[in-house]
Design a protein around this motif. Structure first.
Motif, mmCIF file in Angstrom:
data_model
loop_
_atom_site.group_PDB
_atom_site.id
_atom_site.type_symbol
_atom_site.label_atom_id
_atom_site.label_comp_id
_atom_site.label_asym_id
_atom_site.label_seq_id
_atom_site.Cartn_x
_atom_site.Cartn_y
_atom_site.Cartn_z
ATOM 1 N N ALA A 1 0.089 15.085 15.013
ATOM 2 C CA ALA A 1 1.545 14.959 15.023
ATOM 3 C C ALA A 1 2.173 15.615 13.800
ATOM 4 O O ALA A 1 3.346 15.998 13.824
ATOM 5 C CB ALA A 1 1.943 13.482 15.087
ATOM 6 N N LYS B 1 3.257 5.504 22.958
ATOM 7 C CA LYS B 1 2.424 6.510 22.278
ATOM 8 C C LYS B 1 3.286 7.637 21.718
ATOM 9 O O LYS B 1 3.100 8.088 20.577
ATOM 10 C CB LYS B 1 1.384 7.069 23.250
ATOM 11 N N LEU B 2 4.220 8.119 22.539
ATOM 12 C CA LEU B 2 5.082 9.215 22.103
ATOM 13 C C LEU B 2 5.927 8.805 20.910
ATOM 14 O O LEU B 2 6.091 9.583 19.951
ATOM 15 C CB LEU B 2 5.978 9.655 23.262
ATOM 16 N N VAL C 1 3.847 8.918 17.803
ATOM 17 C CA VAL C 1 3.645 10.306 17.388
ATOM 18 C C VAL C 1 4.891 10.834 16.668
ATOM 19 O O VAL C 1 4.803 11.479 15.619
ATOM 20 C CB VAL C 1 3.291 11.181 18.604
ATOM 21 N N VAL D 1 6.243 18.941 23.607
ATOM 22 C CA VAL D 1 5.455 17.886 24.248
ATOM 23 C C VAL D 1 5.795 17.891 25.734
ATOM 24 O O VAL D 1 6.971 17.808 26.105
ATOM 25 C CB VAL D 1 5.751 16.497 23.653
ATOM 26 N N ARG E 1 5.302 12.046 12.765
ATOM 27 C CA ARG E 1 5.831 13.371 12.422
ATOM 28 C C ARG E 1 7.030 13.254 11.476
ATOM 29 O O ARG E 1 7.160 14.022 10.515
ATOM 30 C CB ARG E 1 6.234 14.111 13.700
ATOM 31 N N TRP F 1 -7.291 8.076 18.612
ATOM 32 C CA TRP F 1 -5.883 7.911 18.287
ATOM 33 C C TRP F 1 -5.550 8.418 16.890
ATOM 34 O O TRP F 1 -4.489 9.017 16.676
ATOM 35 C CB TRP F 1 -5.478 6.457 18.444
ATOM 36 N N VAL G 1 -4.968 12.021 17.094
ATOM 37 C CA VAL G 1 -3.695 12.319 17.746
ATOM 38 C C VAL G 1 -2.554 12.225 16.736
ATOM 39 O O VAL G 1 -1.689 13.112 16.654
ATOM 40 C CB VAL G 1 -3.448 11.363 18.927
ATOM 41 N N LEU G 2 -2.542 11.160 15.947
ATOM 42 C CA LEU G 2 -1.485 10.990 14.941
ATOM 43 C C LEU G 2 -1.577 12.060 13.857
ATOM 44 O O LEU G 2 -0.544 12.506 13.330
ATOM 45 C CB LEU G 2 -1.586 9.592 14.315
ATOM 46 N N ALA H 1 -6.459 9.459 23.683
ATOM 47 C CA ALA H 1 -5.687 8.491 22.892
ATOM 48 C C ALA H 1 -6.463 7.200 22.708
ATOM 49 O O ALA H 1 -6.374 6.553 21.664
ATOM 50 C CB ALA H 1 -4.341 8.222 23.565
#
Length: 342
Positions: free
Chosen positions: A30, A66-67, A70, A38, A74, A23, A26-27, A19
């Protein structure tokens, strides 16, 4: 009993993203239509509300931040489609970990001024499950054991870890959760049901509470491992009495005494496992937070019931205070010694 030994290759990891440095990737992930679940394991200090969190940072500082970022990515990628919600299973060892995580997500979303549509999607399309993992995982084997396993396996595994054979993963969920978490069908130790409070209380208080109250005392007695303590008559007696005489009657949840005794005796057998080298010093990590979460509610309930302090718990706290006494200060930090080493 019989010896159980099994080598398992973990083939479920396709890639690892950091992350901190990746990052954007990561996105991007998503928005994957294949993403359904998760899982998290950030220890007791991971599921906390960061009062200064910025979910638009790259990346946000906290795990919940962070979650949430994400989930927002999404939501935007799929236009808020209800069927693109996720099943989120935190495994951090705190009571009602899923409920707490969802509450933090909701608070962060409201503080960030996110749209009402997203807030509704967050709570109705996603399921954040309370869960409990019960398995002793000491981590990387000692050098000698690692060398022997390398010889046996025929290759060197830098990520090799060791665990006990016993496994319980209790997850609070409905039929949708059971369907998405299809892996629960392949192991009887993975349980998905509507209420997991009994599993949580027995494990949190008797196994983890005993670990947390004994670790400082054992280190002060120059006993390096849990198994070694169980071979020490004095420490083994303390551990048994602590668990069954003090912690069991103090559990702040209705527990059948015979069931609690059976669970406790099973835990004592697990502590004696000759194949597991669980080091007391490793158990002292986040010592204060663990005592507050695992032991203090039990201590208060015991006092409420019996109007006296539990003597073995008191000794554990005394050892905790002694363990935290530093021997040297340098640059504003205190350093201590254990087993003759700083």
């Amino acid at each position: 009993g019989q010896t159980i030994s099994e080598n398992v290759v973990c083939a479920s990891i396709s890639r690892v993203l950091s992350a901190r440095s990746q990052w954007a990737e990561v996105l991007k992930f998503a928005a994957s239509p294949d993403l359904q679940v998760v899982l998290s394991n950030t220890t007791e200090v991971g599921i906390v509300l960061d009062e200064n969190e910025d979910i638009r940072a790259t990346p946000p500082r906290s795990f919940p931040g962070k979650l949430l970022a994400v989930l927002l990515a999404r939501y935007e990628a799929f236009g808020g489609a209800v069927d693109k919600g996720l099943v989120i299973v935190p495994t951090e060892l705190i009571p009602d970990n899923g409920t707490k995580l969802l509450g933090i997500l909701r608070t962060l979303a409201e503080r960030a001024g996110l749209a009402a549509g997203f807030l509704n999607w967050l709570e109705t399309a996603n399921t954040v499950c309370n869960s409990l993992v019960d398995r002793i995982v000491p981590g990387k084997p000692a050098a000698e054991a690692h060398a022997a396993l390398t010889q046996e396996l025929g290759y060197d595994d830098d990520l090799l870890i060791m665990s006990e054979a016993y496994l319980l993963w209790a997850i609070e969920g409905d039929e949708r959760v059971r369907e998405v978490l299809s892996f629960q069908q392949v192991h009887p130790g993975v349980i998905v049901q509507a209420d997991i409070n009994l599993f949580r209380e027995l494990k949190l208080r008797l196994l983890n509470g005993t670990h947390s109250l004994t670790c400082g005392l054992a280190v002060l007695c120059d006993e390096a491992t849990v198994r070694g303590a169980m071979e020490n008559d004095c420490l083994a007696t303390y551990i048994r009495n602590l668990m069954l005489a003090d912690l069991l009657p103090g559990i702040p949840y209705p527990v059948d005494e015979k069931m609690g005794q059976r669970f406790g005796m099973q835990v004592l057998d697990r502590f004696r496992n000759p194949a597991v080298e669980h080091r007391w010093l490793a158990i002292t990590l986040n010592y204060s937070a663990k005592l507050r979460m695992r032991v203090v509610p039990d201590l208060l309930h015991y006092y409420e019931r019996f109007k006296t302090a539990p003597q073995y718990v008191a000794l554990g706290f005394a050892a905790y205070v002694q363990f935290l006494r530093g021997t040297r200060q340098d640059g504003g930090k205190w350093y201590g010694e254990a087993n003759g080493q700083e």
